[in-house]
Design a protein around this motif. Structure first.
Motif, PDB file in Angstrom:
ATOM      1  N   ASP A  11      -4.571   2.282  -0.709  1.00  0.00           N
ATOM      2  CA  ASP A  11      -3.203   1.926  -1.077  1.00  0.00           C
ATOM      3  C   ASP A  11      -3.084   0.445  -1.453  1.00  0.00           C
ATOM      4  OD1 ASP A  11      -2.427   4.503  -0.664  1.00  0.00           O
ATOM      5  OD2 ASP A  11      -1.466   4.115   1.279  1.00  0.00           O
ATOM      6  N   GLU A  12      -3.756  -0.423  -0.710  1.00  0.00           N
ATOM      7  CA  GLU A  12      -3.688  -1.857  -0.992  1.00  0.00           C
ATOM      8  C   GLU A  12      -4.284  -2.174  -2.358  1.00  0.00           C
ATOM      9  OE1 GLU A  12      -5.264  -0.714   1.876  1.00  0.00           O
ATOM     10  OE2 GLU A  12      -3.536  -0.968   3.199  1.00  0.00           O
ATOM     11  N   LEU A  15      -1.876  -1.157  -5.045  1.00  0.00           N
ATOM     12  CA  LEU A  15      -0.788  -2.123  -5.194  1.00  0.00           C
ATOM     13  C   LEU A  15      -1.245  -3.352  -5.970  1.00  0.00           C
ATOM     14  CD1 LEU A  15       0.898  -1.824  -1.689  1.00  0.00           C
ATOM     15  CD2 LEU A  15       1.714  -0.933  -3.874  1.00  0.00           C
ATOM     16  N   LYS A  18      -1.189  -2.360  -9.480  1.00  0.00           N
ATOM     17  CA  LYS A  18       0.200  -2.310  -9.931  1.00  0.00           C
ATOM     18  C   LYS A  18       0.681  -3.706 -10.317  1.00  0.00           C
ATOM     19  CE  LYS A  18       4.808  -1.087  -8.314  1.00  0.00           C
ATOM     20  NZ  LYS A  18       5.606  -0.601  -7.192  1.00  0.00           N
ATOM     21  N   LYS A  19       0.286  -4.722  -9.537  1.00  0.00           N
ATOM     22  CA  LYS A  19       0.666  -6.097  -9.860  1.00  0.00           C
ATOM     23  C   LYS A  19       0.058  -6.534 -11.189  1.00  0.00           C
ATOM     24  CE  LYS A  19       1.424  -7.847  -5.218  1.00  0.00           C
ATOM     25  NZ  LYS A  19       1.012  -8.821  -4.190  1.00  0.00           N
ATOM     26  N   ARG A  22       2.059  -4.956 -13.925  1.00  0.00           N
ATOM     27  CA  ARG A  22       3.345  -5.632 -14.110  1.00  0.00           C
ATOM     28  C   ARG A  22       3.167  -6.939 -14.885  1.00  0.00           C
ATOM     29  NH1 ARG A  22       7.266  -1.993 -13.385  1.00  0.00           N
ATOM     30  NH2 ARG A  22       6.983  -0.901 -11.441  1.00  0.00           N
ATOM     31  N   GLU A  81       0.420   5.131 -12.738  1.00  0.00           N
ATOM     32  CA  GLU A  81       1.775   5.500 -12.344  1.00  0.00           C
ATOM     33  C   GLU A  81       1.800   6.850 -11.636  1.00  0.00           C
ATOM     34  OE1 GLU A  81       4.203   5.305 -15.815  1.00  0.00           O
ATOM     35  OE2 GLU A  81       3.966   3.141 -16.021  1.00  0.00           O
ATOM     36  N   LEU A  84       0.454   6.379  -8.093  1.00  0.00           N
ATOM     37  CA  LEU A  84       1.436   5.668  -7.273  1.00  0.00           C
ATOM     38  C   LEU A  84       2.572   6.598  -6.872  1.00  0.00           C
ATOM     39  CD1 LEU A  84       1.548   2.241  -9.141  1.00  0.00           C
ATOM     40  CD2 LEU A  84       0.697   2.649  -6.840  1.00  0.00           C
ATOM     41  N   LEU A  89       4.251   5.075  -3.570  1.00  0.00           N
ATOM     42  CA  LEU A  89       4.125   3.619  -3.511  1.00  0.00           C
ATOM     43  C   LEU A  89       4.995   2.919  -4.533  1.00  0.00           C
ATOM     44  CD1 LEU A  89       0.261   3.323  -3.024  1.00  0.00           C
ATOM     45  CD2 LEU A  89       2.044   3.052  -1.309  1.00  0.00           C
ATOM     46  N   ILE A  90       5.741   3.666  -5.296  1.00  0.00           N
ATOM     47  CA  ILE A  90       6.600   3.043  -6.321  1.00  0.00           C
ATOM     48  C   ILE A  90       7.871   2.545  -5.685  1.00  0.00           C
ATOM     49  CG2 ILE A  90       7.959   3.497  -8.379  1.00  0.00           C
ATOM     50  CD1 ILE A  90       5.732   5.163  -9.416  1.00  0.00           C
TER      51      ILE A  90
END
Length: 90
Positions: A11-12, A15, A18-19, A22, A81, A84, A89-90
């Motif tokens: 999960d980490e 994330l 995901k950063k 973004r 996506e 997530l 996790l979104i």
């Protein structure tokens, strides 16, 4: 990344990905805004000039091409996506 690769991540790590995603989205938005500003300035300068030569518009093709490529690039992060969303996790 492939969806199979993303499923193996913790999960980490997801994330962190995901950063990165973004940041890439933010860069694309800023780049598109900058290029649109160049287009508006160029067309405005051309429209207000007393000597309206159509050859001046040729350099305006380059920002249009770059904008098109930024907008139409295939979304490589749909798998991210999906993973997530599966893990909430979104």
């Amino acid at each position: 990344m492939e969806k199979e690769d993303l499923l193996k991540l913790k999960d980490e790590e997801l994330l962190i990905e995901k950063k990165k995603y973004r940041k890439a989205q933010l860069f694309n938005a800023v780049a598109i805004g900058f290029l649109v500003g160049i287009l508006i300035f160029g067309f405005g300068a051309w429209a207000l000039s007393s000597d309206k030569k159509p050859g001046f518009l040729i350099p305006m093709i380059f920002p249009i091409i770059f904008i098109y490529r930024l907008v139409k690039t295939p979304n490589k992060n749909t798998a991210l996506e999906e993973v997530l969303r599966e893990r909430n996790l979104i």
